[in-house]
Design a protein around this motif. Structure first.
Motif, PDB file in Angstrom:
ATOM      1  N   ARG A  84     -28.341 -50.197  19.801  1.00 16.32           N
ATOM      2  CA  ARG A  84     -29.343 -49.220  20.223  1.00 16.32           C
ATOM      3  C   ARG A  84     -30.336 -48.896  19.110  1.00 16.32           C
ATOM      4  NH1 ARG A  84     -26.438 -44.155  22.096  1.00 16.32           N
ATOM      5  NH2 ARG A  84     -28.577 -43.561  22.662  1.00 16.32           N
ATOM      6  N   ARG A  91     -18.770 -38.395  23.897  1.00 16.70           N
ATOM      7  CA  ARG A  91     -19.022 -39.798  24.204  1.00 16.70           C
ATOM      8  C   ARG A  91     -19.834 -40.363  23.060  1.00 16.70           C
ATOM      9  NH1 ARG A  91     -21.965 -37.491  29.111  1.00 16.70           N
ATOM     10  NH2 ARG A  91     -22.398 -36.133  27.369  1.00 16.70           N
ATOM     11  N   HIS A  92     -19.325 -41.396  22.442  1.00 18.66           N
ATOM     12  CA  HIS A  92     -19.954 -41.844  21.200  1.00 18.66           C
ATOM     13  C   HIS A  92     -20.049 -43.355  21.129  1.00 18.66           C
ATOM     14  CE1 HIS A  92     -19.892 -37.784  19.707  1.00 18.66           C
ATOM     15  NE2 HIS A  92     -18.713 -37.677  20.262  1.00 18.66           N
ATOM     16  N   ASP A  93     -21.023 -43.797  20.320  1.00 15.97           N
ATOM     17  CA  ASP A  93     -21.160 -45.232  20.091  1.00 15.97           C
ATOM     18  C   ASP A  93     -20.155 -45.684  19.042  1.00 15.97           C
ATOM     19  OD1 ASP A  93     -23.743 -46.397  21.429  1.00 15.97           O
ATOM     20  OD2 ASP A  93     -24.238 -44.366  20.773  1.00 15.97           O
ATOM     21  N   THR A 119     -15.020 -46.984  14.400  1.00 15.12           N
ATOM     22  CA  THR A 119     -16.438 -47.366  14.454  1.00 15.12           C
ATOM     23  C   THR A 119     -16.715 -48.411  13.384  1.00 15.12           C
ATOM     24  OG1 THR A 119     -17.074 -45.612  12.898  1.00 15.12           O
ATOM     25  CG2 THR A 119     -17.124 -45.064  15.253  1.00 15.12           C
ATOM     26  N   THR A 121     -21.672 -49.386  24.207  1.00 13.23           N
ATOM     27  CA  THR A 121     -22.397 -48.192  23.729  1.00 13.23           C
ATOM     28  C   THR A 121     -21.722 -46.940  24.301  1.00 13.23           C
ATOM     29  OG1 THR A 121     -23.953 -48.192  25.573  1.00 13.23           O
ATOM     30  CG2 THR A 121     -24.582 -49.469  23.626  1.00 13.23           C
ATOM     31  N   THR A 122     -22.252 -45.788  23.922  1.00 14.35           N
ATOM     32  CA  THR A 122     -21.686 -44.530  24.396  1.00 14.35           C
ATOM     33  C   THR A 122     -21.692 -44.447  25.928  1.00 14.35           C
ATOM     34  OG1 THR A 122     -22.072 -42.155  24.555  1.00 14.35           O
ATOM     35  CG2 THR A 122     -23.985 -43.496  24.074  1.00 14.35           C
ATOM     36  N   ASP A 123     -20.768 -43.674  26.471  1.00 11.23           N
ATOM     37  CA  ASP A 123     -20.693 -43.520  27.923  1.00 11.23           C
ATOM     38  C   ASP A 123     -21.669 -42.463  28.446  1.00 11.23           C
ATOM     39  OD1 ASP A 123     -18.652 -45.381  27.944  1.00 11.23           O
ATOM     40  OD2 ASP A 123     -17.119 -43.839  27.640  1.00 11.23           O
ATOM     41  N   LYS A 155     -13.842 -50.076  19.179  1.00 11.26           N
ATOM     42  CA  LYS A 155     -13.926 -48.965  20.123  1.00 11.26           C
ATOM     43  C   LYS A 155     -12.546 -48.654  20.695  1.00 11.26           C
ATOM     44  CE  LYS A 155     -16.288 -47.454  24.364  1.00 11.26           C
ATOM     45  NZ  LYS A 155     -17.134 -47.857  25.509  1.00 11.26           N
ATOM     46  N   PRO A 195     -28.584 -44.518  26.188  1.00 12.22           N
ATOM     47  CA  PRO A 195     -27.116 -44.530  26.141  1.00 12.22           C
ATOM     48  C   PRO A 195     -26.569 -45.157  27.425  1.00 12.22           C
ATOM     49  CG  PRO A 195     -27.914 -42.321  26.654  1.00 12.22           C
ATOM     50  CD  PRO A 195     -29.125 -43.150  26.317  1.00 12.22           C
ATOM     51  N   CYS A 235     -20.657 -48.384  17.525  1.00 12.18           N
ATOM     52  CA  CYS A 235     -21.537 -49.110  16.590  1.00 12.18           C
ATOM     53  C   CYS A 235     -22.968 -48.820  17.007  1.00 12.18           C
ATOM     54  CB  CYS A 235     -21.249 -50.619  16.667  1.00 12.18           C
ATOM     55  SG  CYS A 235     -22.334 -51.613  15.618  1.00 12.18           S
ATOM     56  N   VAL A 236     -23.799 -48.319  16.102  1.00 10.80           N
ATOM     57  CA  VAL A 236     -25.152 -47.916  16.516  1.00 10.80           C
ATOM     58  C   VAL A 236     -26.137 -49.064  16.594  1.00 10.80           C
ATOM     59  CG1 VAL A 236     -24.971 -45.581  15.627  1.00 10.80           C
ATOM     60  CG2 VAL A 236     -25.839 -47.399  14.138  1.00 10.80           C
TER      61      VAL A 236
END
Lengths: 362, 362, 362, 362
Positions: free
Chosen positions: B337, B329-331, B203, B54-56, B198, B48, B333-334
């Motif tokens: 990763r 804290r979230h992505d 998402t 990406t997520t923080d 974002k 991450p 878009c996955v």
């Protein structure tokens, strides 16, 4: 590797032109009334020669249950069964004895095992899916009693495609036409396309949809036994399948989260939905790999059958260039006969996860 | 159910906000040099906080191998490993303690187990895929030695999609941009789309392609262990995956057999292809469920992440209507990763089938 | 191969002198209160250095549960755990680096894997059974709630042997002496024998008995999952075990059927025994591989520990004759510390079959 | 649960009085010449009615292989097989329809499944071990080619017991007498004892020994797949088995380590024993759960058959006291017919571990 499932399992044997195909179902719950006519009916839906758009191979495909049933009920013991092969024309395959048929398993089987039964594709023949239909019928007998119903139908053949989703069709119409499509007009077009392709010695692919209704919340086991992963593995193990998607699938990959999320609402029926309703069902009835009580639906893509009734170029087992002209009796399109196989694999998967879910807590 | 594989197996444990995530790899062949830096590099690709899209959540994700390695080599004993969770903000989740987040696993886990760890999704969090990357890196160390290479890349984000197939890209460019796409121009567009999504608290989904080069002929076990069925099960077990297809996939369903068949030709390189060449590769490197020595390629569809940074309607655990506003804290878009996760699952699957194939004949 | 069980499973990792030993328990039913003190107590019963007749290696063996527990209860997610190795004296083993110790696994491991971790026996060390005790303690927590109790005790050390069966002892006395024998007088004799053997640098074998009370009728799955076959496999997997028998065992082989059959009587307690009583229990609580509600009892034979504190002849890894003199800290007799391991393996087996039995019928 | 093995697997079906018994062997290596006469010979050794001291039930037990063999060789596909039941006298069992026979599985099956096939013991009948002999014969065909030989023999019947170990007998004499004992004098005494017991309507137990010669070093997988644990599980799954021991077994529990350790010596035959010789073989050919290249030997205890031809007291399915007088045809002693079953289970176990060992390292 010829076994499917963890608690409700099917192990199969047989080749296209061997003595018989069959299998053993283990883990069948005891005390279930075994309706042999129902099993035979399911086999009839998969039977070759059932219409002018399927293979001409004609077999009664009469199943014999050899064990596990006593005075009409399952005993908990394994159910062995077999169907004798009666209408093999092995001579039809003499000319491919030393050839690798394009896009068939001839080359890979030979390379892997150093030997292959060339007659009708041997173990790689779709004939062996017959055992899945028998086991699936047994699973359906259990699921029916639990109020779970599984329905598959042909959604696409070549470029002819249904334009509505399953809610908007009368699914009881599926078996009323030879392609097993709930839209009578589209069914007619599909049938004509298949007939035309057949007349050209060619083949055609398509897509089958499946919907499962009445599943309780809680089926599927994280992290690797997610319900859709098990369903996907089941479907991808069927001959000629090239893709699997559930819920919004590939199309949903271009959506935003705010469009695809399913909102929870207060329940309006505390019996069926004890905690909540779910407004939409983009998830396809599965969240986090576990069924959420909504309809489960998925789609399965089939490639066109590899056996063409036309001359094709290939090599022989010495690696020399040659041409081949296939005889034999083949389906121009597998979808009509694959519908009951899809249902069977879904039934086995759901029953297996249902059994496992009984062990999640006391 | 938290175990993957048959001979080379990974069993995992851990939750998003527990003490650690980790696993045990069993069946690692003995005598392999264990390059711990390589494993850590693979984790860095999944880590991450690696870029602005990406997520923080920032975690070093430092892996500790606890067993199975002696003087730098695998011993054949199981390899236990763990990564401590160090940057949990469990308080961020207090407000969802009694809520079911839409399209998450909160509702299904609670219904199935009667209890749930609400912090960060608990066991259903994508954080647990970290263990797969470790195991996949171990598998890659074996496969590299066998000349097998696996490469995944982002092919589609939302509506931005590559228009050429993998042959036409320089796959060494994949890790040169934060979305892991081999087309620098498209990569830029994807990156901008993700940043925009974002900024809206929303998402987006997408598609990842994967190609496996150097596979020997003969991997995959009929009838239920077909190579693509195993690959499909592996991919569908990854969080947020909604579809899998290989070879021509869903698109090929509308083709004719005469278009999709792959013709065998005499070999021009008896070392690599002892018996024959294959002219085209519509089959995706797998025929009859067994690898044919050509490149294996497949595509995996991801839905948009369910966690939105915007107000959503839902119900609480008493079934009452309410709204929620997610912190955490979230992505957005996955996919960036998820690329190393896809590769990891493919590596484990290929190694597992490679080991099994050694038992097919003496 | 490092996984035990089908639904309740334990996968282990670790070596005697590695960083840690541990494992993952999968299939733990959700909602069980996890008493960490109880687990630690069970470990204390297996701990080295607990008395003058066990090894001098002193380790706290403090277990850390890493996952699967939330607010004091099991969640249904896998429970990862580990115990750090803190008191290795690896230098003690330098002198056996190139030797094969007689009747140890050095030679077979080296031949099988081409590499071996020579320090303290590596993976073949009995230290790794620690993980079994943790998993067994978790299983016991579930079984206690179901009214099932498991008790093992030392029945024989060398030639000192109990002469009565388990009914005639107060099993609560087992942990009151260091050999874990319910007969205080015999316990004293056994303790003295072990002390004497130890003083000679030698070792001694023995037999442990185990009894399981409160099992419901119906555990065990024919045909290959017979309850005693599963118990036997579990016991035989413990280091140094050479034999397993249940019911009348080997001695009963010379009996006649008319002596060994257990007669059914009308029930005098329809709650506990709904259909019938059973007059005798020569069967050992299992008939046809399925528990019959009577006490299950079995015996397990242990060979003497292979590590002697005296000079022994052997060969080195070049095959040359040499002698060795072992340093290190070793048990002169494993039985006292094996008692909790036997119980742990029995607990896991019974819980696994209990879970499976819930799927036999609806 | 009706499947045995991991890579070479047998799944069975059938009941004593059903249509047929049979099974499916999966994982048979390809290219093995299938000698159907050999399989039938092995079945003849297990066949009922083969001598005056076995059951009078007369069946040809003719096996039909249904798949997996092509032009006389195994193809790598599963081998389905069956033997029709032809000589059932189900009427003989009418009188036990509502009774629980003492020390049989009637009560446990009924309690577990809520239904039972009372005819001849149904699924719990020893008749179903027939499938094991077929699968074992297939395994033997592979092992013979690898130079591995398995021989079992009757060592004890009642109180008549061999007093020497297997080295001191000519094992080729085993099939020369009806009890399958290599000592002609003892064989005679055993035969007379069985005949006498039979004449009294009673039954008798005994012990079978088994020795495996030619095993390579390296079979067996720690930690739970130790070779002797797998052999033990295999043997304990055979009907009427009550105990298993290998090497010095229970007797060795009273030895000291200095007596029981096996000393390594320099090799005198670097082909057969590349690294070392082993002076004695108290270990029974297995160290640390892995074969060490020496002979593997073990002993298996059988209880007397539960079916007596005399009046016995019991209860009926309503729990009322009653007496029963069994008709039917039964063995007074199972050992003569159990010898080939022991060999079969050993052969399957060894082949399974041999296949797995091929994946330990590249």
């Amino acid at each position: 590797m010829n076994t499917f499932g963890k608690l409700f399992t099917l192990t199969t044997f047989g080749e296209s032109h061997g003595a018989a195909v069959g299998g053993i179902v283990d883990g069948m719950p005891a005390g279930i009334t075994i309706d042999i006519d129902f099993i035979q009916c399911e086999l009839a839906r998969r039977r070759p020669g059932q219409s002018h758009i399927t293979t001409d191979r004609k077999e009664a495909d009469k199943v014999e249950l050899l064990s596990g049933v006593f005075e009409g009920k399952s005993t908990g013991a394994p159910i062995g069964f077999l169907v004798r092969n009666t209408n093999q024309h092995s001579k039809d395959y003499e000319n491919i004895r030393d050839l690798f048929r394009p896009s068939h398993a001839d080359y890979t089987y030979y390379s892997k095992y150093g030997i292959r039964d060339y007659r009708g594709g041997g173990r790689s023949s779709a004939r062996i899916t017959l055992s899945r239909v028998v086991a699936g019928a047994l699973a359906k007998l259990v699921l029916q009693q639990q109020g779970i119903n599984i329905t598959a139908y042909t959604e696409q053949v070549g470029n002819i495609q249904l334009d509505r989703d399953y809610h908007q069709y009368d699914l009881s119409l599926i078996d009323s036409n030879p392609v097993r499509c709930p839209d009578p007009q589209k069914a007619k077009e599909m049938e004509e396309l298949i007939a035309q392709v057949k007349s050209e010695g060619d083949t055609i692919g398509g897509v089958i949809s499946c919907v499962i209704k009445g599943c309780p919340v809680g089926l599927g086991e994280p992290e690797f036994g997610k319900l859709h992963a098990q369903l996907g593995a089941a479907m991808l193990s069927i001959n000629a399948v090239k893709g699997f998607e559930y819920g919004e699938g590939f199309a949903g990959a271009s959506w935003r989260g705010s469009q695809q999320n399913d909102t929870f609402l207060p329940t309006d029926d505390s019996h069926q939905h004890p905690l909540c309703n779910i407004e939409t069902n983009h998830s396809g009835g599965i969240q986090g790999g576990i069924s959420n009580g909504e309809d489960i639906y998925f789609r399965v893509a089939f490639k066109p059958v590899a056996t063409l009734l036309m001359e094709q170029q290939t090599v022989n087992m010495e690696g020399e260039s040659t041409t081949m002209d296939v005889q034999g009796r083949h389906d121009p399109c597998v979808l009509p006969r694959a519908v009951p196989i899809i249902e069977a694999m879904a039934a086995m998967t759901i029953l297996d996860t249902l059994l496992i879910s009984r062990t999640n807590r006391f």
